[in-house]
Design a protein around this motif. Structure first.
Motif, PDB file in Angstrom:
ATOM      1  N   LYS A 146       0.193   9.333  -8.916  1.00  0.00           N
ATOM      2  CA  LYS A 146      -0.462   7.882 -10.043  1.00  0.00           C
ATOM      3  C   LYS A 146       1.048   7.706 -10.356  1.00  0.00           C
ATOM      4  CE  LYS A 146      -1.091   8.323 -14.828  1.00  0.00           C
ATOM      5  NZ  LYS A 146      -1.514   8.871 -15.674  1.00  0.00           N
ATOM      6  N   GLU A 147       1.771   8.150  -9.983  1.00  0.00           N
ATOM      7  CA  GLU A 147       3.764   7.156 -10.790  1.00  0.00           C
ATOM      8  C   GLU A 147       4.069   6.481  -8.633  1.00  0.00           C
ATOM      9  OE1 GLU A 147       5.812  10.700 -13.801  1.00  0.00           O
ATOM     10  OE2 GLU A 147       5.665  10.905 -11.043  1.00  0.00           O
ATOM     11  N   TRP A 148       3.376   7.564  -8.123  1.00  0.00           N
ATOM     12  CA  TRP A 148       4.418   6.423  -7.104  1.00  0.00           C
ATOM     13  C   TRP A 148       3.776   4.913  -6.846  1.00  0.00           C
ATOM     14  CZ3 TRP A 148       1.777   5.663  -2.084  1.00  0.00           C
ATOM     15  CH2 TRP A 148       2.477   4.849  -0.909  1.00  0.00           C
ATOM     16  N   LEU A 149       1.857   5.471  -6.599  1.00  0.00           N
ATOM     17  CA  LEU A 149       1.325   3.824  -6.927  1.00  0.00           C
ATOM     18  C   LEU A 149       1.385   3.004  -7.257  1.00  0.00           C
ATOM     19  CD1 LEU A 149      -2.235   5.261  -6.444  1.00  0.00           C
ATOM     20  CD2 LEU A 149      -1.680   4.030  -5.139  1.00  0.00           C
TER      21      LEU A 149
ATOM     22  N   LEU B  96      -0.056  -6.783 -12.099  1.00  0.00           N
ATOM     23  CA  LEU B  96      -0.323  -5.798 -11.669  1.00  0.00           C
ATOM     24  C   LEU B  96      -1.605  -5.782 -11.391  1.00  0.00           C
ATOM     25  CD1 LEU B  96       1.059  -3.041 -14.193  1.00  0.00           C
ATOM     26  CD2 LEU B  96       0.452  -2.403 -12.101  1.00  0.00           C
ATOM     27  N   SER B  97      -2.483  -7.908 -12.369  1.00  0.00           N
ATOM     28  CA  SER B  97      -3.588  -8.155 -11.874  1.00  0.00           C
ATOM     29  C   SER B  97      -4.071  -8.575 -11.199  1.00  0.00           C
ATOM     30  CB  SER B  97      -3.499  -9.609 -12.918  1.00  0.00           C
ATOM     31  OG  SER B  97      -2.756 -10.334 -13.065  1.00  0.00           O
TER      32      SER B  97
ATOM     33  N   THR C  15      -6.841  -2.727 -11.844  1.00  0.00           N
ATOM     34  CA  THR C  15      -5.574  -2.315 -13.146  1.00  0.00           C
ATOM     35  C   THR C  15      -5.713  -1.156 -13.688  1.00  0.00           C
ATOM     36  OG1 THR C  15      -5.435  -4.858 -12.772  1.00  0.00           O
ATOM     37  CG2 THR C  15      -4.009  -3.513 -14.491  1.00  0.00           C
ATOM     38  N   ARG C  16      -7.493  -1.185 -13.955  1.00  0.00           N
ATOM     39  CA  ARG C  16      -7.383  -0.675 -15.228  1.00  0.00           C
ATOM     40  C   ARG C  16      -7.635   1.333 -14.577  1.00  0.00           C
ATOM     41  NH1 ARG C  16     -12.617   0.908 -16.533  1.00  0.00           N
ATOM     42  NH2 ARG C  16     -13.647  -1.031 -15.029  1.00  0.00           N
ATOM     43  N   LYS C  17      -7.717   1.366 -13.436  1.00  0.00           N
ATOM     44  CA  LYS C  17      -8.416   2.745 -13.082  1.00  0.00           C
ATOM     45  C   LYS C  17      -7.149   3.102 -12.251  1.00  0.00           C
ATOM     46  CE  LYS C  17     -13.048   3.104 -12.369  1.00  0.00           C
ATOM     47  NZ  LYS C  17     -14.053   3.268 -11.471  1.00  0.00           N
TER      48      LYS C  17
ATOM     49  N   LYS D  76      -1.147   3.636 -16.653  1.00  0.00           N
ATOM     50  CA  LYS D  76      -0.458   4.856 -16.691  1.00  0.00           C
ATOM     51  C   LYS D  76      -1.138   6.207 -17.832  1.00  0.00           C
ATOM     52  CE  LYS D  76       2.959   2.418 -18.389  1.00  0.00           C
ATOM     53  NZ  LYS D  76       4.880   2.210 -19.123  1.00  0.00           N
ATOM     54  N   CYS D  77      -2.473   5.867 -18.331  1.00  0.00           N
ATOM     55  CA  CYS D  77      -3.189   6.733 -18.925  1.00  0.00           C
ATOM     56  C   CYS D  77      -4.007   7.701 -18.768  1.00  0.00           C
ATOM     57  CB  CYS D  77      -3.755   6.046 -20.108  1.00  0.00           C
ATOM     58  SG  CYS D  77      -5.335   5.361 -19.611  1.00  0.00           S
TER      59      CYS D  77
END
Length: 324
Positions: A145-148, A159-160, A173-175, A179-180
């Protein structure tokens, strides 16, 4: 140390710690070792100490496993709870706790309900873990997650634009880059689009993006190997209502069970089929009567196993040969 090779089944009469280095990387590990119930010679008398006992083995499993690997950890409820922090320490991620319900018949002959101070126990747990992929950037370890997110931000693109890369309105962007807790690993097809877009439109000075070797991006097929396999059988839940072993499957000498906790072949085959394919490698560090090896042979998998007790090992080998 005795070694027996039967087709794709490779078994050692040895402490598993002495032979892990000889085994190929596993797609699945079936661990059915000490429970801390004083159930056999060498078992601990209580769950206290299980974490320390298992740690060297877990460390080895982690060394040879990949994100493709699933671990099934059999134990009592409290035994598993004791070992769980060690599994987390070495990068194993909890997925699900499955319960083997042996049914009321298991109580008969095993429990004096007039003197017992707790409800009769008719269950064991088989807990599913997967190996978390870890990415290292400048000696810093990152989750997927962090690396992506880190790799995309290096491109200098907003990011859009990940949505444009994937051909969606806002799902990428949402999935895939959130960061959540709603983060979701991008499927191989989506990752391929993201990596291709980043390397085409990202900052030229920072290329390549989404690369481990610093030369080429991770391919679609390589990305697919970053996640364990799982095939959910229809009608099967995390409660396995299978009676304790009886009849011909229960191995005995002079009417006495050879192994007090022999697993039903049905359950071991289920765990293997859910997380592997034909020809995949299965590990069984505490082979016992070689149920995992028998299941692997029937399912066309390659199995590496170790059993430290020479007598039990000998019986297990005979069992495999007679099953072929």
């Amino acid at each position: 140390m005795e070694q027996t090779d039967i087709n794709n089944i490779h078994l050692y009469c040895s402490d598993a710690m002495e032979v892990y280095d000889k085994w190929k990387s596993p797609v699945a590990i079936i661990c059915d070792g000490p429970y801390g119930v004083n159930g056999f010679p060498g078992d601990l008398v209580s769950y206290n100490g299980l974490a320390e006992w298992y740690e060297p083995h877990i460390k080895k499993w982690s060394e040879f496993s990949t994100p493709l690997t699933t671990l099934w950890f059999w134990c009592t409820e409290v035994g598993w709870a004791t070992v769980h922090p060690v599994l987390e320490k070495y990068g194993w991620e909890y997925v699900s706790c499955c319960v083997w319900d042996k049914g009321m018949s298991h109580v008969a002959g095993n429990t004096n309900t007039k003197t017992i101070r707790h409800l009769p126990v008719v269950t064991e747990v088989c807990v599913q873990y997967v190996k978390r992929p870890i990415f290292t950037v400048d000696e810093k370890k990152m989750s997927m997650k962090e690396w992506l997110r880190y790799e995309w931000l290096r491109t200098g693109l907003p990011l859009s634009r990940t949505n444009e890369a994937c051909g969606v309105k806002n799902a990428a962007t949402r999935k895939y880059f959130t960061k959540c807790h709603l983060w979701y690993m991008p499927p191989a097809e989506a990752f391929e689009k993201i990596a291709s877009y980043a390397n085409e439109f990202g900052d030229e000075k920072e290329k390549p993006y989404f690369s481990i070797n610093g030369k080429t991006p991770i391919t679609k097929n390589e990305w697919a190997q970053m996640r364990s396999k799982f095939y959910c059988p229809i009608g099967v839940t995390n409660v396995w209502q299978v009676p304790q072993l009886r009849g011909s499957e229960r191995l005995k000498i002079n009417q006495k069970a050879i192994h007090l906790n022999q697993k039903p072949l049905e359950l071991i085959k289920r765990t293997i089929e859910m997380v592997s394919d034909v020809n995949d490698v299965i590990w069984d560090p505490f082979a016992g009567l070689c149920t995992t090896a028998v299941a692997s042979a029937e399912l066309g998998r390659t199995c590496f196993g170790a059993e430290i007790n020479p007598d039990v090992y000998s019986i297990g080998i005979k069992r495999i040969k007679s099953s072929l």
